[in-house]
Design an enzyme around this catalytic site. Structure first.
Site, PDB file in Angstrom:
ATOM      1  N   SER A 197      12.324   5.158  11.757  1.00  7.14           N
ATOM      2  CA  SER A 197      12.376   4.940  10.312  1.00  7.14           C
ATOM      3  C   SER A 197      13.839   4.800   9.868  1.00  7.14           C
ATOM      4  O   SER A 197      14.549   3.943  10.390  1.00  7.14           O
ATOM      5  CB  SER A 197      11.624   6.069   9.609  1.00  7.14           C
ATOM      6  OG  SER A 197      11.338   5.752   8.286  1.00  7.14           O
ATOM      7  N   ASP A 234       2.699  -1.479   9.643  1.00  2.00           N
ATOM      8  CA  ASP A 234       3.557  -0.405   9.132  1.00  2.00           C
ATOM      9  C   ASP A 234       3.745  -0.552   7.625  1.00  2.00           C
ATOM     10  O   ASP A 234       4.206  -1.585   7.148  1.00  2.00           O
ATOM     11  CB  ASP A 234       4.923  -0.470   9.834  1.00  2.00           C
ATOM     12  CG  ASP A 234       5.796   0.746   9.563  1.00  2.00           C
ATOM     13  OD1 ASP A 234       5.799   1.251   8.427  1.00  2.00           O
ATOM     14  OD2 ASP A 234       6.508   1.166  10.488  1.00  2.00           O
ATOM     15  N   HIS A 283       3.124   4.148  10.618  1.00  2.00           N
ATOM     16  CA  HIS A 283       4.587   4.151  10.553  1.00  2.00           C
ATOM     17  C   HIS A 283       5.144   4.739  11.838  1.00  2.00           C
ATOM     18  O   HIS A 283       5.261   5.951  11.997  1.00  2.00           O
ATOM     19  CB  HIS A 283       5.021   4.974   9.345  1.00  2.00           C
ATOM     20  CG  HIS A 283       6.494   4.960   9.084  1.00  2.00           C
ATOM     21  ND1 HIS A 283       7.232   3.796   9.045  1.00  2.00           N
ATOM     22  CD2 HIS A 283       7.374   5.962   8.833  1.00  2.00           C
ATOM     23  CE1 HIS A 283       8.491   4.085   8.761  1.00  2.00           C
ATOM     24  NE2 HIS A 283       8.593   5.403   8.643  1.00  2.00           N
TER      25      HIS A 283
END
Length: 521
Positions: free
Chosen positions: A244, A461, A491
């Protein structure tokens, strides 16, 4: 600039990008990800060796001897097991004055299982920005058992986060008041004034409580901290796993220190080409895409299902649902919808929470929002949202106005009637009248001469849409960025996709570089 999430903003409307390790198996509409031209991959970097010279930092910093001790329990939690050790490294507050003030950076480590086969340290960042690596790594370490055979697993609280001169902007009572009072999608002049006043007040609180560190919480400074950590740990190159926001941090490191990049994996990738509005637009598309996929999986027509959720949010905007002595507002309900979209395994929670809210009970959606907002049952909030905003606003030079945000509404509503209005307004609420200037508009991720970097994008995602991985692989440069596509939901792919896990492990453990465009499903 930071690839912040669906916008962890002041007080009550706390929606954020966090590094949740979760993914599924089916891409949107069953479509394969776009193909990309092959690149000439450089050979994998050497596995180990002694640390390189300091590059200008004083020996008092590069020669630090770490005192590894049993880790203390995190607030409200239990201490990690006896095989985990914690230490603190000092880093310059301002790298332009490396002999000046220093700040502590908290570290955690679990040593490699095999001393003979040990490669070195593998440094993790799990996202946010603002997430505590010291807390997160032990909780998720089971995913990295294979890597721990040959690597010391290491993580840290980045500067401005938790134990590392953590930014604090509000107390719990102030957070709770904002939760009750602020509408994240203002529809009247009075609501707009309250929205802006709350954002400004949040920034002033950060300046009062954390003004010393606030100008120096940039991603580039954290990347410089990572290089100092590398040296203090005694590693010749930096082996790194970023998830991320951690992908943005890894790319920043590769740009600043391309010759010091070891084996690097970036999973759930931030788009390096996007400015603040671009990130908001990407997430508007990404979350609606994930919502459509969720609705299809439950046998619902995506357009009809979206309208149903919009009607629920509109009803809560007019009449929030009482939940004990609290209320499920429109803003908190949206947070509750966002949370399960990070992981396909959580989709049943969303089904139940929506049905209960439509029937007049908001407890489940509120619980999901609290989970996402790091609010415990006693009403205590973590400071992750404070650190996230400080890092994002230190990175970004942009300061969109309310007028500019309002102008985005038609486009963003068209892209997503559920998420678009929130994300459009959030562009103005995020860094309004921030007390320090931001560094740039769009990051530079070019890393000529770096070792191959695996860039893993998942087609479903929501928070870091797949297209960002394509752009990151290209931005890193030919022979550096190696795109790995995961056809799935959620994610992040490592630990959820067996194919991605095998591919990443083969590189990290054995230096095997996959072909550009390798596809997992």
């Amino acid at each position: 600039m930071s690839g912040a999430g669906i916008g962890r903003r002041a007080g009550g409307t706390v929606l954020a990008l966090v590094g949740i390790l979760a993914a599924g198996c089916a891409g949107p509409g069953g479509q394969a990800p776009p193909s990309a031209p092959p690149t000439t991959s450089a050979p994998a970097p050497p596995a180990g060796g002694a640390a390189k010279p300091s590059g200008g930092l004083p020996a008092s910093l590069t020669g630090q001897r770490l005192e590894w001790k049993r880790c203390a329990a995190p607030e409200g939690g239990e201490a990690p097991g006896s095989d985990w050790r914690c230490a603190t490294v000092r880093v310059p507050l301002d790298y332009a004055a490396p002999t000046g003030t220093t700040v502590p950076i908290a570290l955690i480590r679990k040593e490699a299982g095999s001393k003979e086969a040990r490669i070195g340290s593998l440094l993790f960042n799990f996202g946010g920005p603002g997430g505590s690596g010291v807390d997160t790594l032990p909780r998720g370490a089971a995913e990295y058992t294979a890597l721990n055979t040959r690597y010391d697993l290491v993580s840290f609280d980045p500067r401005g986060v938790s134990r590392s001169a953590g930014v604090v902007c509000r107390d719990d009572a102030e957070q709770a008041r904002a939760e009750r009072a602020v509408d994240a999608t203002p529809e009247t002049a009075a609501e707009e004034r309250a929205f802006r006043a709350d954002a400004v007040d949040f920034g002033r609180g950060c300046a009062r409580r954390s003004g010393t560190v606030l100008p120096y919480t940039t991603t580039d400074n954290t990347a410089r901290d990572m290089d100092l950590i590398r040296q203090v740990l005694g590693d010749r190159v930096l082996h790194y796993f970023g998830i991320s926001y951690g992908t943005q941090l890894g790319a920043a490191y590769a740009h600043l220190f391309p010759r010091d990049v070891g084996r690097m994996v970036l999973d759930a990738v931030v788009d390096p080409t996007a400015d603040s509005v671009g990130h908001a637009r990407n997430q508007t598309i990404g979350f609606q895409r994930a919502l459509d996929n969720y609705l299809k999986s439950t046998g619902q027509d995506p357009e009809a299902g979206t309208r149903r959720i919009v009607r629920l949010l509109e009803r809560l905007d007019r009449r929030p649902l009482a939940v004990g002595d609290r209320r499920l507002t429109e803003s908190l309900a949206l947070t509750g919808v966002v949370m399960p979209l990070y992981s396909k395994q959580s989709w049943p929670l969303l089904t139940s929470a929506l049905a209960k809210a439509e029937g007049g009970s908001g407890a489940e959606l509120l619980a999901l929002a609290d989970w996402y907002n790091d609010r415990d049952t006693s009403g205590h909030y973590s400071t992750q949202s404070h650190a996230q905003r400080a890092i994002s606003c230190a990175d970004s030079a942009e300061r969109p106005t309310l007028d500019q945000a309002r102008a985005l509404l038609p486009e963003f509503r068209r892209l997503s009637p559920v998420f678009g209005p929130f994300l459009a307004w959030d562009t103005a609420g995020w860094c309004a009248d921030w007390p320090v200037k931001g560094a740039t508009t769009v990051m530079d991720a070019s890393a000529p001469g770096a070792a191959p970097v695996l860039v893993v994008g998942t087609t479903g995602d929501p928070a870091t849409p797949y297209e960002g991985a394509e752009r990151m692989a290209k931005a890193l440069g030919e022979g550096v960025g190696v795109l790995v596509s995961n056809r799935g939901e959620g994610h992040g792919a490592y630990g959820s996709s067996a194919c991605v896990t095998r591919t990443a492990d083969a590189y990290l453990l054995n230096g095997k570089v996959p072909a550009y465009g390798t596809t997992c499903s």
